[in-house]
Design an enzyme around this catalytic site. Structure first.
Site, short mmCIF file in Angstrom:
data_model
loop_
_atom_site.label_atom_id
_atom_site.label_comp_id
_atom_site.label_asym_id
_atom_site.label_seq_id
_atom_site.Cartn_x
_atom_site.Cartn_y
_atom_site.Cartn_z
CG ASP A 1 72.74 38.76 6.20
OD1 ASP A 1 72.13 38.13 5.31
OD2 ASP A 1 72.19 39.16 7.24
CB THR B 1 57.17 38.12 8.71
OG1 THR B 1 56.32 37.13 8.16
CG2 THR B 1 58.44 38.21 7.89
NE ARG C 1 58.26 38.76 1.38
CZ ARG C 1 59.23 39.05 0.51
NH1 ARG C 1 59.12 38.66 -0.75
NH2 ARG C 1 60.29 39.73 0.87
CE LYS D 1 70.50 42.11 11.45
NZ LYS D 1 69.70 40.90 11.55
CG ASP E 1 71.21 35.58 3.26
OD1 ASP E 1 72.04 34.99 3.96
OD2 ASP E 1 70.42 36.43 3.73
CE LYS F 1 66.82 35.16 7.89
NZ LYS F 1 66.44 36.47 8.45
CB SER G 1 69.37 40.38 3.98
OG SER G 1 69.09 39.01 4.05
CG HIS G 2 67.09 38.74 0.54
ND1 HIS G 2 66.91 39.15 1.84
CD2 HIS G 2 66.03 39.17 -0.15
CE1 HIS G 2 65.76 39.78 1.94
NE2 HIS G 2 65.20 39.82 0.74
CG ASP H 1 70.43 36.12 7.84
OD1 ASP H 1 70.42 36.03 6.59
OD2 ASP H 1 69.93 37.10 8.46
NE ARG H 2 66.52 36.03 3.71
CZ ARG H 2 65.45 36.48 3.07
NH1 ARG H 2 65.03 35.88 1.98
NH2 ARG H 2 64.81 37.54 3.52
NE ARG I 1 67.55 44.38 5.04
CZ ARG I 1 67.20 43.11 5.08
NH1 ARG I 1 66.45 42.61 4.12
NH2 ARG I 1 67.61 42.33 6.05
C1 G16 Z 1 64.38 39.38 7.09
C2 G16 Z 1 63.86 38.98 8.43
C3 G16 Z 1 63.08 37.71 8.32
C4 G16 Z 1 61.98 37.86 7.29
C5 G16 Z 1 62.58 38.29 5.98
C6 G16 Z 1 61.52 38.61 4.93
O1 G16 Z 1 65.32 38.44 6.67
O2 G16 Z 1 64.89 38.80 9.36
O3 G16 Z 1 62.55 37.41 9.57
O4 G16 Z 1 61.30 36.66 7.14
O5 G16 Z 1 63.33 39.45 6.15
O6 G16 Z 1 60.79 39.68 5.37
P1 G16 Z 1 59.75 40.41 4.43
O7 G16 Z 1 58.77 39.34 4.02
O8 G16 Z 1 59.16 41.48 5.25
O9 G16 Z 1 60.51 40.89 3.21
P2 G16 Z 1 66.72 38.92 6.08
O10 G16 Z 1 67.42 37.64 5.72
O11 G16 Z 1 66.37 39.77 4.90
O12 G16 Z 1 67.37 39.69 7.17
#
Ligand code: G16
Length: 537
Positions: free
Chosen positions: A277, A342, A494, A124, A275, A374, A111-112, A279-280, A20
């Protein structure tokens, strides 16, 4: 076919979920091309293979899709299945990879994270099980980015991605498919659609906020057109390259409109968001926000009400920072519980081996063995299926759950845009004191133990170190500190806080002592000059 000389580009190491970066970075000459070639080279070449390609519709999605198609053709791929106009939600892409028994897929999403010419882009690789490539694979891809000398791309017109059907590019076949149809069939095979249809027919109301992202067409097709939710239940349902200028992150901060609606007088029975894409997920009842950790526990506890899980669960998995609410359910059900780092990629082996059926993360992700990602809409349908059978409101269901299991109070504090060296100094400061923290007092808390999480995969015995600093306090409260692997600017720290109560089920200040103690012990003020986070979820 053209072979283009290139040079390695620094910084192409995939993070928690792929590569990303800012969109302008991806649009630099050769940047995307180098990484795509590294995907092919790092996975044994593309010759004769079949892939799925799709993305969340963000800015540069279509252009990137065309580049990938031309590169796949030049690298000898046999076939690529693409969502119409380059669109595929991440769960739908995972399903298509599995359904068509392909060799993997390339998903374009950050993603988000926001999208746009100056915002974020991502890519990815998912393997043939439909899941995000494990670290062994991403390590090979990254290694290739460091010694790449050329990439291959065909000199051809752009492929028509608007019309369903097959067409050729070079010797490769491109099949443009409806992004929704197969996914909807999968959902129909899992959930009791008749029960949910009856729920809506009886007047149950829902507001699904697609946040101008990819889930809009899926939610409209399934919730409104198939299950009978009132027209207009899906809001912000047209995917936009900039997500309407918003931040497609389904949490109380970024989905504030939905939160305000759900906390208001005229709130529908159920609210949800997903979100960029898809998945959330975020789950909200009338007057109550459900934390993702609690959502996982509730889904697991009620899983046998869903046709696909009627025979029970093989096991449950959660990421380490996720609360232990689901552990209590696993214990009661007598099934195994796994704690992973994670990153959804860590669930893949457990799912493939049949050790777990349901997985979840505090970061708004829940899913099951139906795919290897997810799945936001799946979680929404799971909730609707439960509510349809139990005939309760979300508030009543949560109260019932907490009365039965106790409550794991939980929150996450995000400190964003921290200079990387300061964030690393804060983490290192705690790491250096892990052995001496035991017994330390901070405010009303006393440290009972501290460590850094190392994961040994129970299936392939791979070891992943440095997966989060953990501090436990007497009485069972816990704090976890880790740096996000998905941001694109500076560092995000975090801080995850958790405290259990078996009896006091509504105490808004339950986490205050552990929050103060953790800020003090980790010296947030000294290292980053603040103890107030940017985002609290
Ligand atoms: C991705 C991963 C998740 C992870 C999240 C946050 O989600 O697939 O498993 O929990 O990032 O990760 P980090 O705490 O490292 O920012 P997504 O929805 O962004 O693909």
């Amino acid at each position: 076919m053209t072979k283009i000389e290139t040079k390695p580009i620094d910084g192409q190491k995939p993070g928690t979920s792929g590569l990303r970066k800012k969109t302008p970075t991806f649009r630099q000459p050769g940047y995307l091309e180098n990484f795509v070639q590294a995907i092919f080279d790092g996975t044994g070449g593309a010759e004769g293979k079949t892939y799925v390609v799709g993305g969340d519709g963000r800015y540069f999605n279509v252009e990137a899709t065309q580049i990938i198609l031309k590169m796949a053709a030049a690298n000898g791929a046999a076939r690529v299945i693409v969502g119409q106009n380059g669109l595929l939600s991440t769960p739908a892409a995972s399903h298509l990879i599995r359904l068509n028994e392909t060799d993997g897929g390339i998903i374009l999403s950050a993603s988000h994270n926001p999208g746009g010419p100056e915002e974020d882009f991502g890519i990815k690789f998912n393997t043939s099980n439909g899941g995000p490539a494990p670290e062994t694979v991403t390590d090979r891809i990254f290694a290739r980015t460091k010694d790449i000398g050329a990439y291959h791309i065909i000199d051809a017109d752009d492929v028509d991605l608007a019309t369903f059907g097959e067409r050729a590019i070079g010797d490769m076949t491109v099949e443009v498919v409806d992004p929704v149809a197969d996914y909807r069939d999968l959902m129909r095979s899992i959930f009791d659609f008749d029960a949910i249809r009856t729920l809506f027919a009886d007047g149950f109301t829902i507001r699904f906020d697609a946040m101008h992202a990819v889930t809009g067409p899926y939610a409209k097709a399934i919730l409104e057109n198939t299950l009978g939710a009132a027209p207009g239940s899906v809001v912000n349902g047209d995917p936009s390259p900039t997500f309407g200028g918003g931040h497609p992150d389904p949490n109380p901060v970024w989905a504030v409109d939905l939160m305000n609606t759900m906390m208001g007088e005229e709130a529908p029975d159920f609210g949800a968001a997903s979100d960029g894409d898809g998945d959330r997920n975020m789950i909200v009842g009338r007057g109550i926000y459900v934390s993702p950790s609690d959502s996982l526990a509730v889904l697991a506890a009620n899983a046998t009400l869903v046709p696909a899980y009627k025979d029970g669960l093989n096991g449950i998995a959660r990421s380490m920072p996720t609360s232990a609410a689901a552990d209590r359910v696993a214990e009661r059900l007598g099934v195994a519980m796994f704690e992973t780092p994670t990153g959804w990629k860590f669930f893949g082996n457990l799912l493939d081996a049949g050790k777990v059926t349901i997985c979840g993360e505090e970061s708004a992700g829940t899913g099951s063995d139906h795919i290897r990602e997810k799945d936001g809409l799946w979680a929404v349908l799971f909730w609707l299926n439960i509510l349809a059978v139990r005939k309760m409101s979300v508030q009543e269901l949560m109260n019932d759950h907490w009365e039965g299991y106790g409550r794991n109070y939980y929150t996450r504090l995000d400190f964003e845009g921290v200079p990387v060296e300061r964030a690393e100094a804060l983490m290192q400061g705690v790491r250096d004191r892990l052995d001496t923290l035991k017994g330390c007092e901070a405010g009303d808390c006393v440290v009972s133990n501290a460590d850094e999480f190392t994961y040994t995969d129970p299936v392939d015995e791979g070891v992943s170190r440095g997966q989060g600093l953990r501090i436990w306090y007497k009485g069972g409260a816990r704090a976890v500190l880790r740096m996000s692997g998905t941001g694109t600017v500076g560092a995000t720290i975090r801080c995850y806080l958790e405290a259990f109560s078996a009896t006091v089920l509504d105490d808004p200040k339950r986490l205050d002592p552990v929050r103060h103690a953790t800020m003090e012990l980790a010296e947030f003020e000294r290292h980053i000059g603040r103890t107030t986070p940017d985002v609290v979820t």
